[in-house]
Scaffold this motif. Structure first.
Motif, PDB file in Angstrom:
ATOM      1  N   GLY A  23       0.635  -1.367  -0.080  1.00  0.00           N
ATOM      2  CA  GLY A  23      -0.119   0.194  -0.040  1.00  0.00           C
ATOM      3  C   GLY A  23       0.899   1.268   0.047  1.00  0.00           C
ATOM      4  O   GLY A  23       0.424   2.203  -0.641  1.00  0.00           O
ATOM      5  N   ALA A  24       1.822   1.289   0.860  1.00  0.00           N
ATOM      6  CA  ALA A  24       2.742   2.597   0.897  1.00  0.00           C
ATOM      7  C   ALA A  24       3.535   2.477  -0.409  1.00  0.00           C
ATOM      8  O   ALA A  24       3.471   3.673  -1.054  1.00  0.00           O
ATOM      9  N   PHE A  27       0.913   4.014  -2.787  1.00  0.00           N
ATOM     10  CA  PHE A  27       0.664   5.596  -2.497  1.00  0.00           C
ATOM     11  C   PHE A  27       1.945   6.399  -2.974  1.00  0.00           C
ATOM     12  O   PHE A  27       1.434   7.417  -3.521  1.00  0.00           O
ATOM     13  N   LEU A  30       1.594   6.494  -6.909  1.00  0.00           N
ATOM     14  CA  LEU A  30       0.584   7.412  -7.506  1.00  0.00           C
ATOM     15  C   LEU A  30       0.862   8.731  -7.316  1.00  0.00           C
ATOM     16  O   LEU A  30       0.721   9.841  -8.001  1.00  0.00           O
ATOM     17  N   HIS A  31       1.533   9.250  -6.036  1.00  0.00           N
ATOM     18  CA  HIS A  31       2.043  10.624  -5.924  1.00  0.00           C
ATOM     19  C   HIS A  31       3.023  10.942  -6.845  1.00  0.00           C
ATOM     20  O   HIS A  31       3.237  12.126  -7.482  1.00  0.00           O
ATOM     21  N   SER A  51       6.128  10.266  -0.156  1.00  0.00           N
ATOM     22  CA  SER A  51       4.810   9.606   0.086  1.00  0.00           C
ATOM     23  C   SER A  51       4.866   8.009   0.426  1.00  0.00           C
ATOM     24  O   SER A  51       3.998   7.436   1.223  1.00  0.00           O
ATOM     25  N   THR A  52       5.749   7.473  -0.030  1.00  0.00           N
ATOM     26  CA  THR A  52       6.140   6.113   0.488  1.00  0.00           C
ATOM     27  C   THR A  52       6.419   5.929   1.878  1.00  0.00           C
ATOM     28  O   THR A  52       5.818   5.258   2.500  1.00  0.00           O
ATOM     29  N   GLY A  55       3.120   6.713   3.659  1.00  0.00           N
ATOM     30  CA  GLY A  55       2.406   5.679   3.725  1.00  0.00           C
ATOM     31  C   GLY A  55       2.544   4.512   4.674  1.00  0.00           C
ATOM     32  O   GLY A  55       1.812   3.761   5.386  1.00  0.00           O
ATOM     33  N   HIS A  75      -1.276  11.810   8.001  1.00  0.00           N
ATOM     34  CA  HIS A  75      -1.460  12.527   6.721  1.00  0.00           C
ATOM     35  C   HIS A  75      -1.473  14.074   6.778  1.00  0.00           C
ATOM     36  O   HIS A  75      -0.871  14.577   6.064  1.00  0.00           O
TER      37      HIS A  75
END
Length: 92
Positions: A23-24, A27, A30-31, A51-52, A55, A75
């Motif tokens: 998930g991280a 995340f 995507l960023h 962002s990782t 996450g 966040h």
């Protein structure tokens, strides 16, 4: 929960699950992709890496507390600090 047990939970071993890592990474990817379309490659790389890490921190906050709200607060705090640093450095 007394203060000493809460402190041990905070400094104790980090809980990592394959789903949290996946998930991280998603995340961060995507960023990275979002910044790659509109910013410089360096900004995209910084956004992807930070962002990782975010996450992973949010995942750890969720696993530690059992509350999704804690991950949301991590966040939000990350965004506020990023905005403050950006404004302090003269950006927007």
């Amino acid at each position: 929960m007394d203060a000493s047990s809460s402190w041990r939970a905070y400094v104790g071993p980090v809980q990592v699950s394959p789903g949290m890592v996946a998930g991280a990474l998603l995340f961060g990817l995507l960023h990275f992709a979002g910044f790659a379309r509109v910013g410089s490659p360096w900004a995209a790389a910084a956004a992807g890496i930070s962002s990782t890490i975010l996450g992973l921190l949010a995942g750890e906050a969720y696993l530690t507390t059992g509350s999704l709200w804690c991950a949301v607060e991590v966040h939000a705090l990350f965004n506020v600090v990023g905005l403050a640093v950006g404004l302090a450095l003269g950006g927007a």
